[in-house]
Design an enzyme around this catalytic site. Sequence first.
Site, PDB file in Angstrom:
ATOM      1  N   GLY A 164       0.819  -1.211   0.000  1.00 24.45           N
ATOM      2  CA  GLY A 164       0.000   0.000   0.000  1.00 24.45           C
ATOM      3  C   GLY A 164       0.852   1.261   0.000  1.00 24.45           C
ATOM      4  N   THR A 165       1.970   1.220   0.685  1.00 27.00           N
ATOM      5  CA  THR A 165       2.842   2.402   0.758  1.00 27.00           C
ATOM      6  C   THR A 165       3.342   2.777  -0.632  1.00 27.00           C
ATOM      7  OG1 THR A 165       3.519   1.857   3.004  1.00 27.00           O
ATOM      8  CG2 THR A 165       5.022   3.251   1.739  1.00 27.00           C
ATOM      9  N   ASN A 215      -7.597   3.736   9.257  1.00 29.99           N
ATOM     10  CA  ASN A 215      -6.970   2.564   9.867  1.00 29.99           C
ATOM     11  C   ASN A 215      -7.077   2.556  11.387  1.00 29.99           C
ATOM     12  OD1 ASN A 215      -5.182   4.755   8.828  1.00 29.99           O
ATOM     13  ND2 ASN A 215      -3.725   3.876  10.272  1.00 29.99           N
ATOM     14  N   SER A 266      -3.705  -3.179  -0.303  1.00 28.34           N
ATOM     15  CA  SER A 266      -2.564  -3.887   0.265  1.00 28.34           C
ATOM     16  C   SER A 266      -2.984  -5.313   0.594  1.00 28.34           C
ATOM     17  CB  SER A 266      -2.091  -3.164   1.526  1.00 28.34           C
ATOM     18  OG  SER A 266      -1.098  -3.923   2.169  1.00 28.34           O
ATOM     19  N   ALA A 267      -2.160  -6.283   0.184  1.00 20.40           N
ATOM     20  CA  ALA A 267      -2.530  -7.695   0.357  1.00 20.40           C
ATOM     21  C   ALA A 267      -2.623  -8.104   1.824  1.00 20.40           C
ATOM     22  CB  ALA A 267      -1.518  -8.587  -0.364  1.00 20.40           C
ATOM     23  N   HIS A 268      -1.676  -7.620   2.647  1.00 23.03           N
ATOM     24  CA  HIS A 268      -1.592  -8.192   3.999  1.00 23.03           C
ATOM     25  C   HIS A 268      -2.696  -7.727   4.932  1.00 23.03           C
ATOM     26  CE1 HIS A 268       0.494  -4.942   6.490  1.00 23.03           C
ATOM     27  NE2 HIS A 268       0.699  -4.465   5.270  1.00 23.03           N
ATOM     28  N   THR A 315      10.850  -7.594 -12.202  1.00 25.01           N
ATOM     29  CA  THR A 315      10.198  -8.896 -12.306  1.00 25.01           C
ATOM     30  C   THR A 315       9.109  -8.999 -11.249  1.00 25.01           C
ATOM     31  OG1 THR A 315      12.222  -9.872 -13.116  1.00 25.01           O
ATOM     32  CG2 THR A 315      10.598 -11.403 -12.202  1.00 25.01           C
ATOM     33  N   CYS A 355       2.724   1.191  14.700  1.00 26.28           N
ATOM     34  CA  CYS A 355       4.047   1.793  14.831  1.00 26.28           C
ATOM     35  C   CYS A 355       5.017   1.102  13.912  1.00 26.28           C
ATOM     36  CB  CYS A 355       4.501   1.712  16.276  1.00 26.28           C
ATOM     37  SG  CYS A 355       4.270   0.091  16.964  1.00 26.28           S
TER      38      CYS A 355
HETATM   39  N1  PLP Z   1      -2.734   2.897   4.029  1.00 21.61           N
HETATM   40  C1  PLP Z   1      -3.359   2.543   5.155  1.00 21.61           C
HETATM   41  C2  PLP Z   1      -4.672   3.147   5.492  1.00 21.61           C
HETATM   42  C3  PLP Z   1      -2.770   1.610   6.018  1.00 21.61           C
HETATM   43  O1  PLP Z   1      -3.399   1.262   7.144  1.00 21.61           O
HETATM   44  C4  PLP Z   1      -1.517   1.055   5.665  1.00 21.61           C
HETATM   45  C5  PLP Z   1      -0.822   0.098   6.575  1.00 21.61           C
HETATM   46  O2  PLP Z   1      -0.873   0.236   7.778  1.00 21.61           O
HETATM   47  C6  PLP Z   1      -0.913   1.449   4.468  1.00 21.61           C
HETATM   48  C7  PLP Z   1      -1.546   2.374   3.678  1.00 21.61           C
HETATM   49  C8  PLP Z   1       0.416   0.903   4.035  1.00 21.61           C
HETATM   50  O3  PLP Z   1       0.275  -0.375   3.472  1.00 21.61           O
HETATM   51  P1  PLP Z   1       1.527  -1.371   3.414  1.00 21.61           P
HETATM   52  O4  PLP Z   1       1.750  -1.856   4.802  1.00 21.61           O
HETATM   53  O5  PLP Z   1       1.093  -2.448   2.475  1.00 21.61           O
HETATM   54  O6  PLP Z   1       2.690  -0.596   2.869  1.00 21.61           O
END
Ligand code: PLP
Length: 370
Positions: free
Chosen positions: A70-71, A137, A185-187, A223, A310
């Site tokens: 996601g980042t 979040n 984000s997958a996780h 890749t 954190c």
């Molecule tokens: N955006 C939100 C709202 C999140 O809660 C998070 C992760 O905590 C992220 C983005 C970042 O995702 P990733 O951990 O896959 O980089």
Amino acid sequence: MTASYLDYNATAPLRPEARNALIAALEHPGNASSIHSFGRAARQEVEAAREAVAALAGARPERVIFTAGGTEANNLALRAARRGVLASAGEHDSVLRACEPALAPLTPKGIVDLARLESLLDGEGGPDVVAVMLANNETGAIQPVAEAARIAHAHDAILHCDAVQAAGKIPVDFTALGADSMSLSAHKLGGPQGAGALILAEGHEVEPLLRGGGQERNRRAGTENLAAIAGFGAAARAALRDLDRMLEIGALRDGLERQVLDLAPEARFHGSAAPRLPNTSCFGVAGLAAETLVMALDLSGVAVGAGSACSSGKLAPSHVLRAMGTGEARAAEAIRVSLGWASTGEDIACFIAAWRACLSRCGKPKRAAV
Ligand code: PLP
């Protein structure tokens, strides 16, 4: 001691479907760009995952770019800005620190203030990218993304939506929201860590962050991480299949909140006056530091979050709660309990037993057990 994992918003346990897909893909020797049969099998795996991720978000598969999370997806999306970014003050750090956005405040309910957002876009040469997440979040508060998109478009700006926490917990319809880009984000939904996606609306493109090969239609070189992508696809498929289960999760969360209040009537919930994700509860008790609570609960085998997840092992008071006007002290007391696909009534019972023990250790008022 029964262990109970209630920190799904930090990361969800790997779903069995994702684990199987991931392990199976690790057995593939193929590079998805190779034209021989091994490469073609890997390509099929990537494209099947793309379809599953697109289906989860209500998007077209060709518009999905796989990223390392996601980042990265948020950073990539914000590269579209030419004149600047206007972000809701509740955005994740991967938005807030990816650029230097102007901030649209949150209301005390934890929702972006649309009137202020609009006024910040008024005038010539204002920001050309607006970032509003679908669900927060920390509080789970669901944001008015479709309205924000309409406002952005009326001001010659595009709307980026971070749907990392919403996907798999509530239905997500990228097209209906009118967003120009969306991060996943997958996780957070039971896939592996280190995989994510950016979805682009028809006609919207972004400058690649990574240059090199022509992977991902020249939008993200390198890749493909076949195993992580296959795991992401399987998790997305399972999350979409299990969306109805979120009603049950919502009932578990509501039951937890009732019992928390029974034991500590002075507990204060954050974001509960807004439409919320069914899995998230954010609350605190005056005088009980979140850090102390998280550690005490951990000693009882219960894992919950505090402040923003954190990244450095250190808890800073939440910028989200402060933006809602809770004040520093309340922000430093808030813990976040987040449920997910494998949560059960036993997890809640386990939490409540640990919560009761924490309160009695800390000398907080107690009432009869429920
Ligand atoms: N955006 C939100 C709202 C999140 O809660 C998070 C992760 O905590 C992220 C983005 C970042 O995702 P990733 O951990 O896959 O980089």
